[in-house]
Write a protein that holds these residues in place. Sequence first.
Motif, mmCIF file in Angstrom:
data_model
loop_
_atom_site.group_PDB
_atom_site.id
_atom_site.type_symbol
_atom_site.label_atom_id
_atom_site.label_comp_id
_atom_site.label_asym_id
_atom_site.label_seq_id
_atom_site.Cartn_x
_atom_site.Cartn_y
_atom_site.Cartn_z
ATOM 1 N N ASN A 250 0.825 -1.205 0.000
ATOM 2 C CA ASN A 250 0.000 0.000 0.000
ATOM 3 C C ASN A 250 0.866 1.266 0.000
ATOM 4 O O ASN A 250 0.585 2.250 0.706
ATOM 5 C CB ASN A 250 -0.964 0.009 1.192
ATOM 6 C CG ASN A 250 -1.941 -1.152 1.148
ATOM 7 O OD1 ASN A 250 -2.396 -1.568 0.071
ATOM 8 N ND2 ASN A 250 -2.290 -1.684 2.328
ATOM 9 N N GLY A 251 1.953 1.238 -0.793
ATOM 10 C CA GLY A 251 2.831 2.399 -0.953
ATOM 11 C C GLY A 251 3.847 2.550 0.162
ATOM 12 O O GLY A 251 4.684 3.470 0.113
ATOM 13 N N LYS A 252 3.836 1.677 1.170
ATOM 14 C CA LYS A 252 4.772 1.784 2.282
ATOM 15 C C LYS A 252 5.825 0.689 2.154
ATOM 16 O O LYS A 252 5.494 -0.492 2.074
ATOM 17 C CB LYS A 252 4.032 1.655 3.626
ATOM 18 C CG LYS A 252 4.944 1.808 4.825
ATOM 19 C CD LYS A 252 4.139 1.678 6.131
ATOM 20 C CE LYS A 252 5.047 1.813 7.341
ATOM 21 N NZ LYS A 252 4.281 1.701 8.609
ATOM 22 N N VAL A 253 7.109 1.127 2.140
ATOM 23 C CA VAL A 253 8.211 0.183 1.967
ATOM 24 C C VAL A 253 8.463 -0.543 3.291
ATOM 25 O O VAL A 253 8.519 0.073 4.368
ATOM 26 C CB VAL A 253 9.487 0.910 1.509
ATOM 27 C CG1 VAL A 253 10.652 -0.070 1.374
ATOM 28 C CG2 VAL A 253 9.241 1.623 0.192
ATOM 29 N N ASN A 254 8.638 -1.847 3.181
ATOM 30 C CA ASN A 254 8.981 -2.637 4.366
ATOM 31 C C ASN A 254 10.371 -2.247 4.873
ATOM 32 O O ASN A 254 11.232 -1.796 4.126
ATOM 33 C CB ASN A 254 8.951 -4.132 4.037
ATOM 34 C CG ASN A 254 7.578 -4.729 4.220
ATOM 35 O OD1 ASN A 254 6.583 -4.022 4.246
ATOM 36 N ND2 ASN A 254 7.527 -6.056 4.323
ATOM 37 N N ASN A 255 10.572 -2.432 6.156
ATOM 38 C CA ASN A 255 11.872 -2.094 6.743
ATOM 39 C C ASN A 255 12.994 -2.926 6.149
ATOM 40 O O ASN A 255 14.134 -2.454 6.041
ATOM 41 C CB ASN A 255 11.831 -2.286 8.258
ATOM 42 C CG ASN A 255 10.875 -1.333 8.946
ATOM 43 O OD1 ASN A 255 10.650 -0.209 8.454
ATOM 44 N ND2 ASN A 255 10.306 -1.752 10.079
ATOM 45 N N GLN A 256 12.728 -4.160 5.779
ATOM 46 C CA GLN A 256 13.739 -5.029 5.206
ATOM 47 C C GLN A 256 13.282 -5.481 3.824
ATOM 48 O O GLN A 256 12.094 -5.699 3.589
ATOM 49 C CB GLN A 256 13.986 -6.258 6.099
ATOM 50 C CG GLN A 256 14.598 -5.919 7.462
ATOM 51 C CD GLN A 256 14.823 -7.174 8.298
ATOM 52 O OE1 GLN A 256 14.359 -8.252 7.946
ATOM 53 N NE2 GLN A 256 15.554 -7.023 9.389
ATOM 54 N N PRO A 257 14.234 -5.650 2.891
ATOM 55 C CA PRO A 257 13.867 -6.162 1.561
ATOM 56 C C PRO A 257 13.476 -7.630 1.654
ATOM 57 O O PRO A 257 13.742 -8.306 2.657
ATOM 58 C CB PRO A 257 15.142 -5.965 0.753
ATOM 59 C CG PRO A 257 16.233 -5.992 1.761
ATOM 60 C CD PRO A 257 15.671 -5.382 3.017
ATOM 61 N N ILE A 258 12.831 -8.152 0.636
ATOM 62 C CA ILE A 258 12.496 -9.564 0.590
ATOM 63 C C ILE A 258 13.742 -10.328 0.168
ATOM 64 O O ILE A 258 14.373 -10.029 -0.851
ATOM 65 C CB ILE A 258 11.314 -9.828 -0.365
ATOM 66 C CG1 ILE A 258 10.953 -11.317 -0.353
ATOM 67 C CG2 ILE A 258 11.601 -9.312 -1.774
ATOM 68 C CD1 ILE A 258 9.642 -11.617 -1.080
ATOM 69 N N GLY A 259 14.144 -11.291 0.992
ATOM 70 C CA GLY A 259 15.365 -12.035 0.730
ATOM 71 C C GLY A 259 15.141 -13.165 -0.263
ATOM 72 O O GLY A 259 14.217 -13.966 -0.105
ATOM 73 N N LEU A 260 15.989 -13.185 -1.308
ATOM 74 C CA LEU A 260 15.927 -14.237 -2.339
ATOM 75 C C LEU A 260 17.239 -15.013 -2.287
ATOM 76 O O LEU A 260 18.009 -15.057 -3.248
ATOM 77 C CB LEU A 260 15.702 -13.608 -3.724
ATOM 78 C CG LEU A 260 14.494 -12.665 -3.827
ATOM 79 C CD1 LEU A 260 14.490 -11.946 -5.174
ATOM 80 C CD2 LEU A 260 13.197 -13.425 -3.620
ATOM 81 N N LYS A 261 17.486 -15.654 -1.168
ATOM 82 C CA LYS A 261 18.768 -16.310 -0.924
ATOM 83 C C LYS A 261 18.810 -17.701 -1.539
ATOM 84 O O LYS A 261 17.772 -18.300 -1.855
ATOM 85 C CB LYS A 261 19.040 -16.392 0.572
ATOM 86 C CG LYS A 261 19.205 -15.026 1.230
ATOM 87 C CD LYS A 261 19.577 -15.169 2.705
ATOM 88 C CE LYS A 261 19.790 -13.812 3.351
ATOM 89 N NZ LYS A 261 20.183 -13.932 4.773
ATOM 90 N N ASN A 262 20.034 -18.202 -1.645
ATOM 91 C CA ASN A 262 20.252 -19.553 -2.183
ATOM 92 C C ASN A 262 20.158 -20.559 -1.033
ATOM 93 O O ASN A 262 21.162 -21.128 -0.595
ATOM 94 C CB ASN A 262 21.612 -19.619 -2.882
ATOM 95 C CG ASN A 262 21.827 -20.942 -3.606
ATOM 96 O OD1 ASN A 262 20.889 -21.694 -3.845
ATOM 97 N ND2 ASN A 262 23.081 -21.236 -3.955
ATOM 98 N N PHE A 263 18.935 -20.781 -0.551
ATOM 99 C CA PHE A 263 18.737 -21.656 0.613
ATOM 100 C C PHE A 263 19.076 -23.106 0.301
ATOM 101 O O PHE A 263 19.492 -23.850 1.191
ATOM 102 C CB PHE A 263 17.281 -21.564 1.089
ATOM 103 C CG PHE A 263 16.890 -20.210 1.610
ATOM 104 C CD1 PHE A 263 17.402 -19.729 2.795
ATOM 105 C CD2 PHE A 263 16.004 -19.419 0.903
ATOM 106 C CE1 PHE A 263 17.040 -18.481 3.283
ATOM 107 C CE2 PHE A 263 15.625 -18.168 1.376
ATOM 108 C CZ PHE A 263 16.146 -17.696 2.566
#
Length: 311
Positions: A250-263
Amino acid sequence: MTPGDNGASTPEDDDPFGYLYADGQARGAQPPSGSGGYGYPNAVSRVRSVGERTYGGQQQAPQYGGNQTIPQQQPGGYGQPPSAAYQAPETFPGSAPTTRTPMPSSGGGRGRGPNTKGLLIGAIAVVAAVVIGISVAMLNGNGDDDKASGDASPSTSTSQSASPSPSSTSSVSGQLPKIDAKALHLDGGATLASDVKGAKSDGGIYVTDFNHVGAKITWTVNGIEKAGDFRLYARYSIPGADANATLSVNGKVNNQPIGLKNFIGSPKGDYEKGWQSTWAPVTLSKGANVIEIACNEGNQCDALFDQLWLQ
């Protein structure tokens, strides 16, 4: 007799076994005869106690102040059993009959005390019923009210077009939604493709060309019944290197980015073996919400996307 020698006529000298000794024989002691007599001549006769029973006949009461009859011993001699004429006291005339009181039976017969076996069975039945009732109540009270939502994919077109779909809106009706790549709204040069195998979306279609600043994916979710915290899941593929992207709600950036790690530790350069999933917390409002995943300055955006869903 002289004062120094009272002879064998005194009671203390009337030894029935005097005939066995030399001095007794010298005084005339005789062994028992057939008539039952023994001891010294003219020995003092023993008088029985008053009321003592005699064998073979009735007892005679003593006569005080006169002569009394001394009962004679029955034949049989010293050391012999009494005459067969002996009778038990209860057999004499006038004697009270002897009765034998029966001992109470120790058996658990009918009408002889409480039925302890029945009481024990009843108590066990009551305890078992209570335990069963408690168990049923505990089982009914431990139901899981928070059921995981199923995967409800929205209806999509069967056309496998490489162009973005004009609609990226999902509605919520009882279950949280899940969306495929071709139903998302794409901006900033992001496109659709199906060359890399392993995508689970309809037709194997995924979002590509995301690895440059300005690329963006938009998902509009309608009908959130209650505001609260949710998880946004994303299925993606990376070429064996960690990536990330900026997440906004809703236009508000989360405090942390979404992690796309090599799990899963996929090999470098191989997108086909790099398919995996991640999640990030999001706070949604009641009604419609707009979720955006963008590649901004500072992000590592080398990733492919095929599905998004809420939980």
